[in-house]
Design a protein around this motif. Structure first.
Motif, PDB file in Angstrom:
ATOM      1  N   LEU A 195      18.902  -2.337  -5.763  1.00 36.91           N
ATOM      2  CA  LEU A 195      17.483  -3.018  -5.965  1.00 36.91           C
ATOM      3  C   LEU A 195      16.777  -3.101  -4.634  1.00 36.91           C
ATOM      4  CD1 LEU A 195      19.053  -6.450  -7.827  1.00 36.91           C
ATOM      5  CD2 LEU A 195      17.517  -4.622  -8.761  1.00 36.91           C
ATOM      6  N   ALA A 196      17.504  -3.190  -3.621  1.00 40.16           N
ATOM      7  CA  ALA A 196      17.010  -3.395  -2.298  1.00 40.16           C
ATOM      8  C   ALA A 196      16.356  -2.201  -1.568  1.00 40.16           C
ATOM      9  CB  ALA A 196      17.768  -4.190  -1.245  1.00 40.16           C
ATOM     10  N   VAL A 197      15.984  -1.036  -2.503  1.00 42.68           N
ATOM     11  CA  VAL A 197      15.448   0.169  -1.822  1.00 42.68           C
ATOM     12  C   VAL A 197      14.246  -0.082  -1.012  1.00 42.68           C
ATOM     13  CG1 VAL A 197      14.538   2.527  -2.568  1.00 42.68           C
ATOM     14  CG2 VAL A 197      16.312   1.440  -3.854  1.00 42.68           C
ATOM     15  N   THR A 235      12.491   0.925  -6.798  1.00 43.91           N
ATOM     16  CA  THR A 235      12.746  -0.263  -7.067  1.00 43.91           C
ATOM     17  C   THR A 235      12.534  -1.280  -5.840  1.00 43.91           C
ATOM     18  OG1 THR A 235      14.920  -0.321  -6.275  1.00 43.91           O
ATOM     19  CG2 THR A 235      14.545  -0.172  -8.612  1.00 43.91           C
ATOM     20  N   VAL A 236      11.999  -2.557  -5.956  1.00 43.61           N
ATOM     21  CA  VAL A 236      11.615  -3.517  -5.002  1.00 43.61           C
ATOM     22  C   VAL A 236      12.226  -4.517  -5.066  1.00 43.61           C
ATOM     23  CG1 VAL A 236       9.482  -4.595  -3.798  1.00 43.61           C
ATOM     24  CG2 VAL A 236       9.412  -2.346  -4.717  1.00 43.61           C
ATOM     25  N   LEU A 237      12.812  -5.092  -4.121  1.00 45.25           N
ATOM     26  CA  LEU A 237      13.366  -6.503  -4.061  1.00 45.25           C
ATOM     27  C   LEU A 237      12.566  -7.565  -3.398  1.00 45.25           C
ATOM     28  CD1 LEU A 237      15.860  -8.577  -4.883  1.00 45.25           C
ATOM     29  CD2 LEU A 237      16.963  -7.677  -2.898  1.00 45.25           C
ATOM     30  N   ILE A 238      11.896  -8.452  -3.828  1.00 48.36           N
ATOM     31  CA  ILE A 238      11.220  -9.432  -2.965  1.00 48.36           C
ATOM     32  C   ILE A 238      12.009 -10.888  -2.872  1.00 48.36           C
ATOM     33  CG2 ILE A 238       8.897 -10.744  -3.055  1.00 48.36           C
ATOM     34  CD1 ILE A 238       8.062  -8.786  -5.417  1.00 48.36           C
ATOM     35  N   ASP A 261       0.677  -1.200  -0.029  1.00 46.12           N
ATOM     36  CA  ASP A 261      -0.073  -0.045   0.028  1.00 46.12           C
ATOM     37  C   ASP A 261       0.969   1.287  -0.048  1.00 46.12           C
ATOM     38  OD1 ASP A 261      -2.258  -1.511  -0.032  1.00 46.12           O
ATOM     39  OD2 ASP A 261      -2.454  -1.373   2.213  1.00 46.12           O
ATOM     40  N   LYS A 262       2.061   1.206   0.572  1.00 44.44           N
ATOM     41  CA  LYS A 262       2.866   2.464   0.827  1.00 44.44           C
ATOM     42  C   LYS A 262       3.724   2.764  -0.413  1.00 44.44           C
ATOM     43  CE  LYS A 262       3.263   2.693   5.861  1.00 44.44           C
ATOM     44  NZ  LYS A 262       4.153   2.693   6.883  1.00 44.44           N
ATOM     45  N   VAL A 263       4.152   1.607  -1.067  1.00 43.03           N
ATOM     46  CA  VAL A 263       5.261   1.846  -2.213  1.00 43.03           C
ATOM     47  C   VAL A 263       4.654   1.368  -3.589  1.00 43.03           C
ATOM     48  CG1 VAL A 263       7.020   1.237  -0.332  1.00 43.03           C
ATOM     49  CG2 VAL A 263       6.234  -0.456  -1.930  1.00 43.03           C
ATOM     50  N   ALA A 264       3.500   1.013  -3.727  1.00 43.71           N
ATOM     51  CA  ALA A 264       2.982   0.467  -4.789  1.00 43.71           C
ATOM     52  C   ALA A 264       2.977   1.699  -5.985  1.00 43.71           C
ATOM     53  CB  ALA A 264       1.614  -0.019  -4.771  1.00 43.71           C
ATOM     54  N   ASP A 265       2.519   2.859  -5.518  1.00 44.81           N
ATOM     55  CA  ASP A 265       2.604   3.891  -6.628  1.00 44.81           C
ATOM     56  C   ASP A 265       3.736   4.726  -6.166  1.00 44.81           C
ATOM     57  OD1 ASP A 265       1.302   5.318  -8.467  1.00 44.81           O
ATOM     58  OD2 ASP A 265       0.002   6.556  -7.793  1.00 44.81           O
ATOM     59  N   VAL A 286      11.124   3.177 -16.495  1.00 46.30           N
ATOM     60  CA  VAL A 286      10.811   1.682 -16.205  1.00 46.30           C
ATOM     61  C   VAL A 286      10.510   1.602 -14.525  1.00 46.30           C
ATOM     62  CG1 VAL A 286      11.184  -0.810 -16.223  1.00 46.30           C
ATOM     63  CG2 VAL A 286      11.370   0.444 -18.293  1.00 46.30           C
ATOM     64  N   ARG A 287       9.626   0.988 -13.896  1.00 45.21           N
ATOM     65  CA  ARG A 287       9.878   0.585 -12.397  1.00 45.21           C
ATOM     66  C   ARG A 287      10.168  -0.759 -12.382  1.00 45.21           C
ATOM     67  NH1 ARG A 287       6.135   0.160  -8.189  1.00 45.21           N
ATOM     68  NH2 ARG A 287       7.133   0.231  -6.026  1.00 45.21           N
ATOM     69  N   LEU A 288      11.213  -1.055 -11.819  1.00 43.45           N
ATOM     70  CA  LEU A 288      11.830  -2.361 -11.669  1.00 43.45           C
ATOM     71  C   LEU A 288      11.472  -3.033 -10.334  1.00 43.45           C
ATOM     72  CD1 LEU A 288      13.610  -4.204 -13.104  1.00 43.45           C
ATOM     73  CD2 LEU A 288      15.470  -3.627 -11.444  1.00 43.45           C
TER      74      LEU A 288
END
Length: 478
Positions: A298-300, A160-163, A152-156, A271-273
């Motif tokens: 990557l791990a922002v 970059t997101v590291l899962i 909810d906080k970071v979607a928009d 691009v959103r990675l």
């Protein structure tokens, strides 16, 4: 055997493609137009569809939409003439797996088909994401609620997101939720499994190539970064990217620009990675197999997905979801599951996580007589109470059978709690009371371990002087 459906209105091309693919071991069916091809697909199915873009009556784009609507796991490869490359790129953005341009080398098509076959097999084994953003994520446990809050906080945002998480925990589902909950939701969402791409082709897959860049490059082709412009790019199994490519990926992330293979023109993209891995990237960094600067880029926003054994309270909800899903798919009428059978599922360790649970429910529904799933419908390891992940190849002993006045459900819960406490105690002893290392040994998060220690009254038993936080040389929590 992988089944390939070929749609093309040129008889000679159909004949050549069918002969080539059969030589390579594929089961091939051909159709002379889109209408005939879709009838064949809806009747007998296919693992891969290869279709010409321009055909009478029903064209390749309509074939793509129909196949994606029926089964989005089936890769669709577009064949196009040079003059319609722009249309082929639009097809990629609309969900096509890849495209090739006429004239093409047989080796080029062969490589694309092989890649599509791997992608289909991977999708078949995985939990299929739903394009309903995070509403498709099943669970209400505290750990999964924490994941919801991050989405909810970071979607928009462009960050970059590291899962990270074990195999089968639903990393692609989270990536889909991030894209679906963002303002980029109507733009392309391009996915690539880095483990399915040969190392020598990673650069051209990501950044594209110019005509003549290498043998077989008979025309120019955009890469996944270009195709994802304005949208999101999901790089699954990011740890599989070779070190020599990582610096180029880092530059593309930092600067938003790159050059195609064999090209000199700089291309800029927005691009959103989103990246994902089930590997320990800290260990990969220490082993010289992953760049530290790329990891931090990557791990922002790190998202750690809990294993299913860490969110056992979600299992009843997941079971209901999968029973409903496979009732529809298999035309069954199973109404639910008995309490005793559900208790066994909650006690099991689930080394394959949600993917293993889904596959099990599908298998059970195939053979269950109903109306409820009972203990006798479950596989032997679950019926015998194999409840805990192994700390060693031998693993812990199985739960012994009990009889008496206490119900089976209560016995299983008590035994599961006893085993959990015993495993945690042994892990703390083995690591000298270091909570971070014990959590890694148990393959759970440090937060989960601290919660369990509090639950079992083990906080006071940890050796004095041992900091529960990560030491300076251990890196961030997993």
């Amino acid at each position: 055997m992988t089944k390939v459906l070929v749609l093309d209105d040129e008889a000679n091309l159909r004949k050549v493609l069918a002969a080539m693919l059969r030589r390579e071991g594929y089961d091939v069916t051909v159709a002379e137009n889109g209408e005939q091809g879709l009838a064949e697909f809806h009747k007998n199915g296919a693992d891969i569809v290869v279709t010409d873009l321009v055909m009478p009556k029903v064209g390749g784009m309509e074939v793509l939409r129909s196949v994606n609507a029926a089964n989005p796991d089936v890769p669709v490869i577009i064949i196009t003439a040079h003059g319609t490359v722009d249309s082929a790129v639009e097809a990629i953005k609309a969900g096509a797996f890849d495209y090739i341009t006429k004239p093409f080398e047989q080796s080029e098509l062969s490589a694309v088909i092989a890649k599509a076959s791997k992608a289909h097999e991977s999708a078949r084994r995985s939990v299929r994401p739903d394009i309903k953003a995070r509403t498709a994520i099943i669970g209400e446990s505290p750990l999964i609620q924490d994941v919801y809050k991050i989405i909810d906080k970071v979607a928009d945002t462009p960050s970059t997101v590291l899962i990270t998480g074990e195999s089968g925990t639903g990393k692609e589902l989270i990536a889909t939720a991030l894209h679906g909950a963002s303002s980029r939701r109507d733009k392309p969402f391009i996915k690539i499994n880095c483990a399915a791409i040969p190392h020598n082709l990673i650069e051209s897959e990501l950044f594209g190539y110019e005509r003549g860049a290498f043998t077989g490059a008979v025309t120019s082709k955009p890469g996944r970064f270009e195709l994802a412009d304005g949208g999101s790019l999901f790089l699954d199994e990011i740890g599989e990217i070779p070190v020599e490519m990582q610096v180029k990926l880092l530059r593309a992330l930092q600067e938003g620009e790159f050059e195609r293979v064999g090209g000199i023109k700089t291309t800029r993209v927005d691009v959103r990675l989103i990246a994902a891995t089930n590997q320990d990237l800290q260990a990969e960094i220490e082993g010289g197999r992953f760049r530290k600067d790329l990891y931090y880029r990557l791990a922002v926003v790190p998202i750690v997905l809990p294993a299913l054994r860490e969110r056992r309270s979600d299992i009843p909800m997941l079971v209901r979801y999968f029973v409903d899903k496979y009732n529809r798919r298999l035309n069954k009428r199973i109404e639910g599951i008995t309490d005793d059978a559900l208790a066994l599922l909650q006690a099991y360790a689930w080394p394959g996580n949600i993917r293993e649970l889904e596959n099990l429910i599908e298998r059970v529904l195939l053979f269950a007589d109903g109306p409820l799933i009972t203990v006798k419908d479950l596989p032997e390891p679950i019926r015998q109470g194999d409840t805990s992940p192994a700390l060693s190849p031998a693993g812990p002993p199985a739960v012994e059978a009990h009889t008496g006045e206490t119900g089976l459900k209560d016995i299983i819960r008590m035994k599961a709690a006893e085993l959990e406490k015993d495993l945690i105690t042994k892990a703390l002893e083995e690591t000298g009371g270091n909570v971070t290392r014990a959590a890694k040994l148990l393959q759970i998060s440090r937060k989960s371990l601290q919660t369990k220690m509090k639950e079992f009254g083990l906080r006071d038993s940890a050796p004095e002087g041992k900091d529960e936080g990560a030491s300076k040389d251990e890196g961030p929590d997993e």
